[in-house]
Design a protein around this motif. Sequence first.
Motif, mmCIF file in Angstrom:
data_model
loop_
_atom_site.group_PDB
_atom_site.id
_atom_site.type_symbol
_atom_site.label_atom_id
_atom_site.label_comp_id
_atom_site.label_asym_id
_atom_site.label_seq_id
_atom_site.Cartn_x
_atom_site.Cartn_y
_atom_site.Cartn_z
ATOM 1 N N TYR A 12 0.833 -1.201 0.000
ATOM 2 C CA TYR A 12 0.000 0.000 0.000
ATOM 3 C C TYR A 12 0.869 1.253 0.000
ATOM 4 O O TYR A 12 1.089 1.859 1.045
ATOM 5 C CB TYR A 12 -0.924 0.009 1.228
ATOM 6 N N PRO A 13 1.389 1.657 -1.165
ATOM 7 C CA PRO A 13 2.211 2.867 -1.178
ATOM 8 C C PRO A 13 1.351 4.124 -1.048
ATOM 9 O O PRO A 13 0.162 4.096 -1.345
ATOM 10 C CB PRO A 13 2.880 2.805 -2.557
ATOM 11 N N GLY A 14 1.983 5.185 -0.583
ATOM 12 C CA GLY A 14 1.277 6.468 -0.512
ATOM 13 C C GLY A 14 0.267 6.541 0.602
ATOM 14 O O GLY A 14 -0.748 7.193 0.479
ATOM 15 N N GLU A 15 0.510 5.847 1.708
ATOM 16 C CA GLU A 15 -0.494 5.830 2.778
ATOM 17 C C GLU A 15 0.073 6.370 4.090
ATOM 18 O O GLU A 15 -0.464 6.109 5.156
ATOM 19 C CB GLU A 15 -0.998 4.387 3.001
ATOM 20 N N ARG A 16 1.182 7.100 4.001
ATOM 21 C CA ARG A 16 1.828 7.577 5.219
ATOM 22 C C ARG A 16 0.904 8.355 6.141
ATOM 23 O O ARG A 16 0.994 8.263 7.356
ATOM 24 C CB ARG A 16 2.950 8.543 4.854
ATOM 25 N N HIS A 17 0.011 9.146 5.524
ATOM 26 C CA HIS A 17 -0.876 9.962 6.346
ATOM 27 C C HIS A 17 -1.741 9.102 7.253
ATOM 28 O O HIS A 17 -2.371 9.597 8.168
ATOM 29 C CB HIS A 17 -1.763 10.826 5.445
ATOM 30 N N TYR A 18 -1.756 7.830 6.971
ATOM 31 C CA TYR A 18 -2.631 6.957 7.730
ATOM 32 C C TYR A 18 -1.885 6.146 8.784
ATOM 33 O O TYR A 18 -2.471 5.413 9.551
ATOM 34 C CB TYR A 18 -3.343 6.005 6.751
ATOM 35 N N TYR A 19 -0.573 6.287 8.802
ATOM 36 C CA TYR A 19 0.219 5.399 9.664
ATOM 37 C C TYR A 19 -0.070 5.595 11.150
ATOM 38 O O TYR A 19 -0.100 4.644 11.918
ATOM 39 C CB TYR A 19 1.716 5.582 9.392
ATOM 40 N N ASP A 20 -0.281 6.863 11.553
ATOM 41 C CA ASP A 20 -0.533 7.104 12.979
ATOM 42 C C ASP A 20 -1.757 6.335 13.439
ATOM 43 O O ASP A 20 -1.778 5.698 14.476
ATOM 44 C CB ASP A 20 -0.768 8.599 13.236
ATOM 45 N N ARG A 21 -2.737 6.431 12.597
ATOM 46 C CA ARG A 21 -3.987 5.785 12.945
ATOM 47 C C ARG A 21 -3.809 4.263 12.972
ATOM 48 O O ARG A 21 -4.282 3.577 13.881
ATOM 49 C CB ARG A 21 -5.012 6.165 11.896
ATOM 50 N N LEU A 22 -3.094 3.778 11.970
ATOM 51 C CA LEU A 22 -2.835 2.339 11.893
ATOM 52 C C LEU A 22 -2.068 1.868 13.128
ATOM 53 O O LEU A 22 -2.354 0.820 13.707
ATOM 54 C CB LEU A 22 -2.057 2.043 10.617
ATOM 55 N N GLU A 23 -1.104 2.681 13.516
ATOM 56 C CA GLU A 23 -0.330 2.320 14.716
ATOM 57 C C GLU A 23 -1.224 2.175 15.925
ATOM 58 O O GLU A 23 -1.060 1.267 16.735
ATOM 59 C CB GLU A 23 0.729 3.404 15.009
ATOM 60 N N ASN A 24 -2.190 3.090 16.038
ATOM 61 C CA ASN A 24 -3.109 3.001 17.175
ATOM 62 C C ASN A 24 -3.888 1.699 17.147
ATOM 63 O O ASN A 24 -4.093 1.062 18.177
ATOM 64 C CB ASN A 24 -4.087 4.179 17.168
ATOM 65 N N ILE A 25 -4.313 1.331 15.954
ATOM 66 C CA ILE A 25 -5.063 0.079 15.835
ATOM 67 C C ILE A 25 -4.178 -1.090 16.248
ATOM 68 O O ILE A 25 -4.554 -1.952 17.038
ATOM 69 C CB ILE A 25 -5.555 -0.120 14.383
ATOM 70 N N MET A 26 -2.961 -1.082 15.694
ATOM 71 C CA MET A 26 -2.054 -2.202 15.970
ATOM 72 C C MET A 26 -1.723 -2.278 17.449
ATOM 73 O O MET A 26 -1.676 -3.365 18.025
ATOM 74 C CB MET A 26 -0.782 -2.026 15.150
ATOM 75 N N ARG A 27 -1.536 -1.125 18.042
ATOM 76 C CA ARG A 27 -1.193 -1.118 19.467
ATOM 77 C C ARG A 27 -2.368 -1.677 20.274
ATOM 78 O O ARG A 27 -2.186 -2.499 21.159
ATOM 79 C CB ARG A 27 -0.836 0.305 19.911
ATOM 80 N N GLU A 28 -3.542 -1.215 19.927
ATOM 81 C CA GLU A 28 -4.721 -1.685 20.661
ATOM 82 C C GLU A 28 -4.841 -3.209 20.577
ATOM 83 O O GLU A 28 -5.105 -3.882 21.570
ATOM 84 C CB GLU A 28 -5.987 -1.015 20.089
ATOM 85 N N VAL A 29 -4.614 -3.723 19.372
ATOM 86 C CA VAL A 29 -4.717 -5.164 19.176
ATOM 87 C C VAL A 29 -3.621 -5.868 19.965
ATOM 88 O O VAL A 29 -3.853 -6.859 20.654
ATOM 89 C CB VAL A 29 -4.620 -5.496 17.677
ATOM 90 N N ASP A 30 -2.425 -5.321 19.868
ATOM 91 C CA ASP A 30 -1.282 -5.960 20.503
ATOM 92 C C ASP A 30 -1.445 -6.030 22.023
ATOM 93 O O ASP A 30 -1.012 -6.976 22.654
ATOM 94 C CB ASP A 30 -0.019 -5.174 20.153
ATOM 95 N N GLN A 31 -2.091 -5.014 22.569
ATOM 96 C CA GLN A 31 -2.209 -4.977 24.024
ATOM 97 C C GLN A 31 -3.444 -5.694 24.535
ATOM 98 O O GLN A 31 -3.630 -5.828 25.735
ATOM 99 C CB GLN A 31 -2.236 -3.509 24.491
ATOM 100 N N SER A 32 -4.275 -6.142 23.628
ATOM 101 C CA SER A 32 -5.530 -6.734 24.087
ATOM 102 C C SER A 32 -5.307 -8.128 24.647
ATOM 103 O O SER A 32 -4.567 -8.932 24.076
ATOM 104 C CB SER A 32 -6.514 -6.813 22.927
ATOM 105 N N PRO A 33 -5.957 -8.429 25.755
ATOM 106 C CA PRO A 33 -5.844 -9.792 26.305
ATOM 107 C C PRO A 33 -6.585 -10.827 25.471
ATOM 108 O O PRO A 33 -6.425 -12.014 25.691
ATOM 109 C CB PRO A 33 -6.488 -9.654 27.688
ATOM 110 N N TYR A 34 -7.403 -10.359 24.534
ATOM 111 C CA TYR A 34 -8.167 -11.318 23.732
ATOM 112 C C TYR A 34 -7.374 -11.846 22.535
ATOM 113 O O TYR A 34 -7.829 -12.719 21.834
ATOM 114 C CB TYR A 34 -9.458 -10.666 23.212
ATOM 115 N N VAL A 35 -6.214 -11.244 22.304
ATOM 116 C CA VAL A 35 -5.479 -11.596 21.090
ATOM 117 C C VAL A 35 -4.264 -12.448 21.417
ATOM 118 O O VAL A 35 -3.523 -12.166 22.355
ATOM 119 C CB VAL A 35 -5.009 -10.313 20.357
#
Lengths: 201, 810, 156, 647
Positions: free
Chosen positions: B191-214
Amino acid sequence: MIEFKINDQPVEAQAGWTVLDTARQYGIHIPTLCHHEAVEPSGNCRLCVVELRDGDWSKVVISCMYPVQDGLQVYTDSDRVKNVRRWILEMLLSECPASSEIQRLAQEYGVEQTRFAIHDPEEDCILCGLCVRTCKEVVGVSAISMVGRGVHKVIGTPYMMPSDACVACGSCVTVCPTGAMRRRLDLVRGEPKTRMAHSAV
Amino acid sequence: MSDQNKRVGVFLCECGRRIAPLLDLAGLRQKLQDQDAAATVAIEPFPCLPPGMASMKKIIQDNDINRVVVAGCEARIMLKKLERELAEVGLEQGQIDMVNLRDHVAQVHDLAPEEMAAKGYKLIKAAVAGLEALESTPKELVEWNGPVVILGGGIATYAAAQELVRREIDCIIAVVTDDWEDEIRMLHEHYPGERHYYDRLENIMREVDQSPYVRRITVGNLSKLIGRTGNYQLTFEDMGSELPRVYQAGAVIACLDGQMLNQGTDFGHDGVNVICHTEAEEMIWTRGVPEGKVLFWLNDYEANQSEFVHLSARAAWAMGRYMRDHSPNTQVTIMYNSKMPIPLSAGERKLGRQLGITWVPYDGALRPTVQQGYLTYCDPESHIEQEMPWDKLILSPRRSLGQEVTKVAQVMGLDVREGEFLEQKHAKVRPEMQGREETFLAGSARYPCDLHEALRQGRRAAAKTAELVLKAKAGELYAPRMVCVVDTSKCIGCGLCKEICDCGGIEPVEGHGGGIPRHVDPLVCTGGGTCAAACPYHALTLQNNTLAQREARVAALARDLAPGEAIAFGCAWGGLAAADNAGVKGLKYSPGTYMLGVSCIGQIDPSVMARALLEGSPGVLLIGCPPEECHHSYGVDHTWSRVNMIRKLLEFSGMDRRRVALAHSDLNQPEEYIKTVESFERLMAELGPIEQTPENLEKLQGIYATVNNPRVRWVIGATMRRPWEDVYPGNQRNALAFDQDLLGILMEEFVRERVTRILQTEKRPMKLPELAGAIKEEPELVRESLHEMVSEGVIGRLHKDGVAYYVLRT
Amino acid sequence: MSTAPVEVDIDEIIERYPGKQEYLIFLLQDVQSAFRYIPPEALELICDHTGVPLSQAYSVATFYKSFSLKPKGEHQVKVCLGTACHLKGGERLVDDLERKLKVKAGETTADLLVTLETVNCLGCCALSPVVVVDDDYLAQATSGKLNKKLKSLAAQ
Amino acid sequence: MAETNVAQSFTERRLGSAADLKLYQEELLAQKDPQQAEVIVCYGTGCLAAGAEQVEAALKEALDQAGLDTKVRPLIKTTGCRGFCSRGPLVVIQPEGLFYQKVKASDAEEIVQTTLVEGQPVERLLYQDPQSGEPIPREQDIPFYKKQHRLVLGRIGSVDPTDIRESIAAGAYQALAKVLTGMSPEDVVSEVEKSGLRGRGGAGFPTGRKWRGALKAIEKKGRPVYVVCNGDEGDPGAFMDCMIMEGDPHAVLEGMIIAAYALGSEQGYIYVRHEYPVAIKHLDLAMEQARSLGLLGDNILGSDFCFDLRINRGAGAFVCGESTALFTSIEGLAGEPRPKYVRSVEEGLWGRPTVLNNVESWANVPLIINNGADWFAGIGVPHSTGTKVFSLVGKVNNVGLVEVPMGTSLVEIIEEIGGGVPGGEPFKAVQTGGPSGGCIPYSLKDVPVDYDSLSKVGSMMGSGGMIVMDERDCVVDVARYFLRFLEEESCGKCIPCRLGLTRLREMLDDFSKGKGTEKDVEEIESLGEAIKDGSLCALGGSAPNPVLTTLQYFRDEYLAHINERRCPAGICKELISYQIDQEACTGCRTCARLCPQEAISGEKKKPHTIDQDKCIQCGICLESCNFGAVQVISPALVSQKSQEAAS
């Protein structure tokens, strides 16, 4: 048991029934267009109007949604009712000149011709919404809906493109009182890849 | 269970004035009662309205009715309401049937009321017979065992997981790396050209990573998937890690991303100054934004991927913005084919003007040419060939499926077609089935899309899966009632059903070597039933809508038919719907055809057709959807093979091939439907009934036996593959040769079945001439069959007085 | 060189409200005010979030006048057609603007510069007839005043 | 307005009881110096549109420049609408009560210098008595205000609606305190019943009876029950609800909270038209501030009573002012009405018992509680008690918001408060009740304005729009206007309304073109009745009213259109033509420049003429002529082209 009168004839009904339900059970004919037994009534076409009277008091209501009550006096063919029906049919004649069902009904209720200008001679949709309600309540897909508002309202799909949600079941065509969905079906389900008119037997 | 005592109630609907005066309902009721056709018969003005419904419920309860026929209007519209309402008095789906007296009889024929009633009587009696043959199944809960496994490594994994954890649903994510931050670093490859979205993606990934359900696992690709919804077993390739390779899952979501390839040298691609989007991103990561003139050429049209040009344009715009924001000495120009509208909003256009990003159109009629430092293009206004200078030329990428993704998709049992993405258009039969991929597939491998869309797909898949999980958790996930089930005692694991199943509902069970029994995923099965009609051993049954029911129904109807009348089957999406619509329109046509509705014409087992003929129907007409519009994908095509088989057998028997016919009907063309049935009726009138001579009956018995013969069924089943497979019959290299083989097999089995039957009924050793005489076939032909049967040990041979006698082995 | 973001984060808007049908109109309104129209992707996202079928959301979006499914121009010209403005010639102003901008009321000029709209009543009947250009009220508007204002828009 | 500071300062305080509220009010009053000068800038929509913001900024700057001592430095305050919109922007200087009108930013310096520093009024900004020409310095002496009885509008114009402290100081939430400390729910309902308050939104259903009905429904169906405020004021030319929400949002909140207490509701909704962003902002702010003080939300004023509110913005559909459509809209659907055979107090929002009242009704509730039902019933006339706010617009000198006791005569409102028609002639008709109402002719000028009298003359109270028409307004055109409005706003669900309004309008279109017969007039009446009887909701059910009432009172004018092809008011395009008075024309060329058809010709400084063949009757020449030289002729001049065609 609820007791009341339709055209001075005593009738019995149960709570939760409508005037139309009861009338039909007793074989009393009230014309309808937007009513279909498989879906919830919606009260769009107003053809099923009846007059309620109580002494000098009188009110016109739609029988398909009016809940039965003890002591109602319902008239299905009074002058007020006829006036509403006459105008509805006269307007529909000019609005949906292509529908034979409308012509038949108009004739049945004594409307021979319409004083109004015909905007679109091909039109046959009365926007009763039966197709929309069936698609939602019976089929469960909501592929079509009312689009726009008021005089600009039409039956359509999102962005007026063939709908991904449509299962091409044709229920909308089956329930349509005027046959209007027939020529709209392909706009909803998309052009069939193959259209075989008839197979050799 | 009350099923022991099958009590059918028949309710006749007046439908205002649309049935009652046209059709003599009172007479019909009388006849049904006189003939003791049902436990109770009642007339209602409107069974479907509250007064009628109340009355029906009372009659059902008072009379212990457990099966109901409502003879009124279209089941397609009204059956659901009846099922919903009558559930209150204990009737289940399958226990209510409808006969469309209004649209198949009263509104469409010019008959006297008594004649109308006579037609209605036959249809109702057939429906009653069908219901009496019903063995109603109990409600079945779907077993749910295991978390949701999200695999495939696509970026949508995180959006899907986020959606699940927010609903507190356990999931396992199978990803390529231990560290999600690495994934962001590599994301631009898909997915090139999506840098503007990385912050948001990071938040999603962090949330998933920290979840006890995952639970995060790093494993190889999926190598095996067995089981059914609620109970899957997944096996991953060995990556040498210490993690186990086999996992249990309740549901699976595959997140698969497409790959981006560089353009070829014909576009001047050199990987240094002429690069693609992914390389440009890599360059920005490693070396920062280049200075000077950056030219994006949206060359998707020239690369024959014009359908993706908007994606490239958005990526170029986003990269261009990033460059301008971070490097004042970079000039950005985007060249686009003038056929393409610029995919920017009014606000973005304004911003573009402020940033000085210029969009330059070129006339697509002339392919731009790359030269060192310039791109030659034709100006669409002046038609002069112009040159656009560049220091870096950035091309659109080529989008395709990667090999690994293809492999996973194959393991998942998806249609994988050369050169196509994974999204397939399905005919839909139930609302919950729409675009089945949506429930388990997300990412740009479905179809090229931007990051936002990929994540959306992930969320959507997870939301749909979550519905199932939550229902299962609440103990409310029931299997649909009209689905196929496998009788494992009959199943030999030949795999034929799996091969022809269009919905992917039939799965193998993990087990013992060769003969793997099958089972059906009831949540995936669409109830089309062509698989059941194909099973050589009748091991597959469409429950609550069985072959036995259909046979009982045609048998009852066929016995009652008058000369010139015939049976038709119509599918709910084609023939039946067209018949309904003919009635709604009030079109008139001749009354000789008796329409029986089915959900797919493919569920008509050849045994049903043979039974109809055997019981006295002069012919059977099957009216399906228009070809390629089959809601069960291939039901109509499969039917062709079955009809073809019966026709061959009819010819063997000296009867007219045309007695069984396949037709197609568009539900929106009732006039054409009428032509179909009237044409068939004319043919039936011309041919007349099949004379009920012992000889004919023997042959019809033989046909019936032959179509139920496992070998014949296997051959037919094995040759009706998916039409798009170019092996057969799409590319009929040896169509005639095959047909000749088929004829041979049919004839052989036709003779053998009949010989067997004669021996069975006669219960004595018989000589060849006797046998040949009994079945009226050439002795030579019969001899051959007898020899084979003896050598196979099916029958025995005795010699008496030098003459061979044949006897059935017990 | 740095710019303020022009596009709004659609996901952020979606997450403002719980995923229930009753928030459908809230979401459409927020998207409308952020983008000044409702992009198709946004409509689908809203449907995913609220569980409302697309057709129904489309129906709602076309029912209410404040939603637009087509991009709006950079400037908005709204002519009040309340009763007071009608009596003082509001219609005349609409006709006049339609002629000048070569669009019908409700449409946007081809260059995405101006969207012409009518409103029922702005509640400042004392100033009738009123035309609002972006946030600027033109009291007792006349054809001449509008000419001037339109020129200034084009010049920006 | 100082929103942020205000919001911050509340976090410290939560009112734990009714006594606490009283204490807080006293504290707030004590903080205030009654002699402190206040400059009040009206921030009503009319004043804002006329430039009030710039005036305020200029005043601030002028004050800074003047360098007044902080002790005597006056406070600048912005408030809701003062009502006298045609004179905006308005500035009032307290404590003297000096009333400045039509203030411009350039006047700021003079105001500061003359009034605040020197203590003198700025004469030229004062309102002048139209008869005597004498300046009237103080607001309460101006005829426009003198005749009014401002109760609902009482706080508006004196408090800053964005600061709850001002409203509390002025008595807001005292009714709530009274209810919570000494009244049972039953007491509240019977008090409202006794007051005789009727719904201010249109139909005038007794509010108390509605609440009583809800209580009965709750007995049957249980809770939840919802209270809803209808702020979807859509009638064109009506803006009183907007001004109440903007100017005194707490009155609305307080009324709703009291009802919630009486009915045991925990959730309420305020549905506000999206065209009212300021009202939404002020309500939002008011709710937030009320919540932080413990006047809304959990445990209101320390009691067990919990109730919260949410604002639903309308999305642009007039029909959503209809109760059932408003509910469907809150539910997130297209705002189509549902048949109302089961009343909404039984089956309203989400099928639950629901009490829906309009903004002004809610704002009346605290007044009733505070002053008692008897006091309220003593205002107005029997069966129409209390006051009513009207927005007085159209051909009237004093356009604005007026509040008068029920039963005040039409002529009093228009001539005495409204200052009559510009030019002094009597008004021709007054349209009340918006598109659902009717036109009342001058001959009925003495009709008392109350629910029953208005319906008797064929109109209705409606939400309170009052549109004055003069001889230059054509009734056919006005009827067409309302029909076209409703046609555009019809939801399209039921056939009589969707098709009928168009057809009715087309029939009137013909009239406006001079086509039609007297038989058509009867047909219009018959179709009108069919639409009234057949329509699903009140929008369609009352839509023919403007036509039917104008036909009743102005039949001759209709007949003039068809029989004489003449539009007496000179409005209907097809029946008029424009002509330039050759004497009066100065040849300034203004009209010729503006004419979109280039139909006007003539040399500079010489009289111009209009080419009737090119003229499209757009009226721009008439509007632009500064010398009154453009004249309207009806019946129309026959153009050359059609003359030729005829010959």
